[in-house]
Design an enzyme around this catalytic site. Sequence first.
Site, PDB file in Angstrom:
ATOM      1  N   ASP A 159       0.827  -1.210   0.000  1.00 19.22           N
ATOM      2  CA  ASP A 159       0.000   0.000   0.000  1.00 19.22           C
ATOM      3  C   ASP A 159       0.866   1.266   0.000  1.00 19.22           C
ATOM      4  O   ASP A 159       1.962   1.263   0.551  1.00 19.22           O
ATOM      5  CB  ASP A 159      -0.929  -0.031   1.225  1.00 19.22           C
ATOM      6  N   GLY A 160       0.353   2.317  -0.621  1.00 15.62           N
ATOM      7  CA  GLY A 160       1.012   3.620  -0.563  1.00 15.62           C
ATOM      8  C   GLY A 160       1.560   4.124  -1.886  1.00 15.62           C
ATOM      9  O   GLY A 160       2.235   5.156  -1.923  1.00 15.62           O
ATOM     10  N   GLY A 188      -0.057   5.465  -4.395  1.00 10.93           N
ATOM     11  CA  GLY A 188      -0.684   6.743  -4.742  1.00 10.93           C
ATOM     12  C   GLY A 188      -0.064   7.888  -3.957  1.00 10.93           C
ATOM     13  O   GLY A 188       0.259   8.945  -4.527  1.00 10.93           O
ATOM     14  N   ARG A 208      -0.706   9.016 -10.273  1.00 12.79           N
ATOM     15  CA  ARG A 208      -0.752   7.816  -9.435  1.00 12.79           C
ATOM     16  C   ARG A 208      -0.062   6.624 -10.109  1.00 12.79           C
ATOM     17  O   ARG A 208       0.557   5.800  -9.442  1.00 12.79           O
ATOM     18  CB  ARG A 208      -2.209   7.453  -9.098  1.00 12.79           C
ATOM     19  N   SER A 240      -7.536  -5.627  -5.275  1.00 13.60           N
ATOM     20  CA  SER A 240      -8.633  -6.165  -4.469  1.00 13.60           C
ATOM     21  C   SER A 240      -9.952  -6.098  -5.234  1.00 13.60           C
ATOM     22  O   SER A 240     -10.078  -5.344  -6.209  1.00 13.60           O
ATOM     23  CB  SER A 240      -8.758  -5.376  -3.159  1.00 13.60           C
ATOM     24  N   THR A 241     -10.927  -6.856  -4.762  1.00 11.91           N
ATOM     25  CA  THR A 241     -12.257  -6.822  -5.386  1.00 11.91           C
ATOM     26  C   THR A 241     -12.887  -5.438  -5.217  1.00 11.91           C
ATOM     27  O   THR A 241     -13.827  -5.100  -5.928  1.00 11.91           O
ATOM     28  CB  THR A 241     -13.177  -7.893  -4.765  1.00 11.91           C
ATOM     29  N   GLU A 242     -12.377  -4.644  -4.290  1.00  9.57           N
ATOM     30  CA  GLU A 242     -12.897  -3.289  -4.072  1.00  9.57           C
ATOM     31  C   GLU A 242     -12.156  -2.252  -4.929  1.00  9.57           C
ATOM     32  O   GLU A 242     -12.607  -1.119  -5.067  1.00  9.57           O
ATOM     33  CB  GLU A 242     -12.783  -2.899  -2.597  1.00  9.57           C
ATOM     34  N   ASN A 243     -11.012  -2.629  -5.490  1.00 13.16           N
ATOM     35  CA  ASN A 243     -10.233  -1.667  -6.285  1.00 13.16           C
ATOM     36  C   ASN A 243     -10.902  -1.314  -7.619  1.00 13.16           C
ATOM     37  O   ASN A 243     -10.487  -0.361  -8.288  1.00 13.16           O
ATOM     38  CB  ASN A 243      -8.797  -2.161  -6.526  1.00 13.16           C
ATOM     39  N   ARG A 259     -12.001   2.331  -8.415  1.00 14.27           N
ATOM     40  CA  ARG A 259     -11.045   3.394  -8.764  1.00 14.27           C
ATOM     41  C   ARG A 259     -11.317   3.934 -10.171  1.00 14.27           C
ATOM     42  O   ARG A 259     -12.015   3.278 -10.964  1.00 14.27           O
ATOM     43  CB  ARG A 259      -9.619   2.844  -8.687  1.00 14.27           C
TER      44      ARG A 259
HETATM   45  C1  IPE Z   1      -5.469  -2.837  -0.277  1.00 14.23           C
HETATM   46  O1  IPE Z   1      -5.119  -1.499  -0.433  1.00 14.23           O
HETATM   47  C2  IPE Z   1      -5.446  -3.537  -1.605  1.00 14.23           C
HETATM   48  C3  IPE Z   1      -4.136  -3.702  -2.217  1.00 14.23           C
HETATM   49  C4  IPE Z   1      -2.983  -3.374  -1.679  1.00 14.23           C
HETATM   50  C5  IPE Z   1      -4.144  -4.319  -3.518  1.00 14.23           C
HETATM   51  P1  IPE Z   1      -6.227  -0.359  -0.623  1.00 14.23           P
HETATM   52  O2  IPE Z   1      -5.474   0.924  -0.751  1.00 14.23           O
HETATM   53  O3  IPE Z   1      -7.149  -0.720  -1.713  1.00 14.23           O
HETATM   54  O4  IPE Z   1      -7.026  -0.436   0.759  1.00 14.23           O
HETATM   55  P2  IPE Z   1      -7.905   0.643   1.523  1.00 14.23           P
HETATM   56  O5  IPE Z   1      -8.908   1.158   0.540  1.00 14.23           O
HETATM   57  O6  IPE Z   1      -6.975   1.732   1.969  1.00 14.23           O
HETATM   58  O7  IPE Z   1      -8.504  -0.086   2.673  1.00 14.23           O
HETATM   59  C1  IPE Z   2      -1.507   0.163  -3.414  1.00 18.74           C
HETATM   60  O1  IPE Z   2      -1.294   1.528  -3.458  1.00 18.74           O
HETATM   61  C2  IPE Z   2      -1.692  -0.437  -4.777  1.00 18.74           C
HETATM   62  C3  IPE Z   2      -3.076  -0.889  -5.063  1.00 18.74           C
HETATM   63  C4  IPE Z   2      -4.075  -0.862  -4.238  1.00 18.74           C
HETATM   64  C5  IPE Z   2      -3.313  -1.416  -6.395  1.00 18.74           C
HETATM   65  P1  IPE Z   2      -2.498   2.542  -3.474  1.00 18.74           P
HETATM   66  O2  IPE Z   2      -2.845   2.845  -4.892  1.00 18.74           O
HETATM   67  O3  IPE Z   2      -3.623   2.062  -2.635  1.00 18.74           O
HETATM   68  O4  IPE Z   2      -1.804   3.818  -2.812  1.00 18.74           O
HETATM   69  P2  IPE Z   2      -2.475   4.843  -1.806  1.00 18.74           P
HETATM   70  O5  IPE Z   2      -3.072   4.069  -0.680  1.00 18.74           O
HETATM   71  O6  IPE Z   2      -3.525   5.592  -2.585  1.00 18.74           O
HETATM   72  O7  IPE Z   2      -1.352   5.714  -1.378  1.00 18.74           O
HETATM   73 MG    MG Z   3      -4.123   2.319  -0.671  1.00 18.41          MG
END
Ligand code: IPE
Ligand code: IPE
Ligand code: MG
Length: 232
Positions: free
Chosen positions: A18-19, A21, A31, A63-66, A69
């Site tokens: 994570d992180g 973005g 991003r 994730s299934t929630e991604n 985006r």
């Molecule tokens: C979890 O990260 C999913 C992945 C790393 C693929 P997210 O960035 O989607 O999670 P939330 O929305 O902060 O919980």
């Molecule tokens: C994790 O980084 C990658 C995926 C979830 C695909 P993010 O895209 O969630 O980065 P942040 O949380 O927005 O910084």
């Molecule tokens: Mg994230």
Amino acid sequence: MSQTPVNPVPQHVAIIMDGNGRWAQERRLPRLAGHNAGAKAVERTLKAAQKAGVKVLTLYAFSTENWTRPQEEIAGLFKLLAQTLSRYTQQADKYGVRLLVSGEREPLPPAILNQIDHAVSSTAHNTRFTLNLALNYGARQEIVHAVNALLREDKKEITVQDISQHLYQPDLPDPELIIRTSGEERLSNFLLWQAAYSEFYFSPVLWPDFDEAEFERALAAYRVRRRRFGGV
Ligand code: IPE
Ligand code: IPE
Ligand code: MG
């Protein structure tokens, strides 16, 4: 006083990457630049895990929630995924890596599904290391998938073992250690079943900055955790 425990190197480490973005935002970049930098961190981590003696690495990639985006970000992520998967499939034999992909097939496009099937089948013979990509993955969906498979077997009553044996990867051990980067401290629908007795390591490092040193810090923290499994 009881002695500090010394746990052996975990067999299976799972990472919520994570992180990306926020890493890009800090640099005033799009991003997707963060996701590209994140792909490089995957490579570093894979090498660090092999060097440390870890046998299985599960990486939460999508994730299934991604799907909520922006369309542009999703398209960019899948393009990056296709490139990464193709490179890893080509290099897998050299490093003895078996690729696994865990998640729902719907609604992935046929081109990605074909690539996944090829990556999995053409690396199935490798035994040194397992890289399990959690892609279009949701832990609740995985448990429902297991229960539906059991219903098709006409089970009248099910056990804990039944569910474990019908998850996406029934042959993998549960992860002893789960790492999440970027300072967030939640599971976000990752490995709910398998994490029952996992140790957690929350790292403030944004995923694109994750490296061998931070991976080693996570392993060092794990090493001295007192794992009780409900005992004393
Ligand atoms: C979890 O990260 C999913 C992945 C790393 C693929 P997210 O960035 O989607 O999670 P939330 O929305 O902060 O919980
Ligand atoms: C994790 O980084 C990658 C995926 C979830 C695909 P993010 O895209 O969630 O980065 P942040 O949380 O927005 O910084
Ligand atoms: Mg994230």
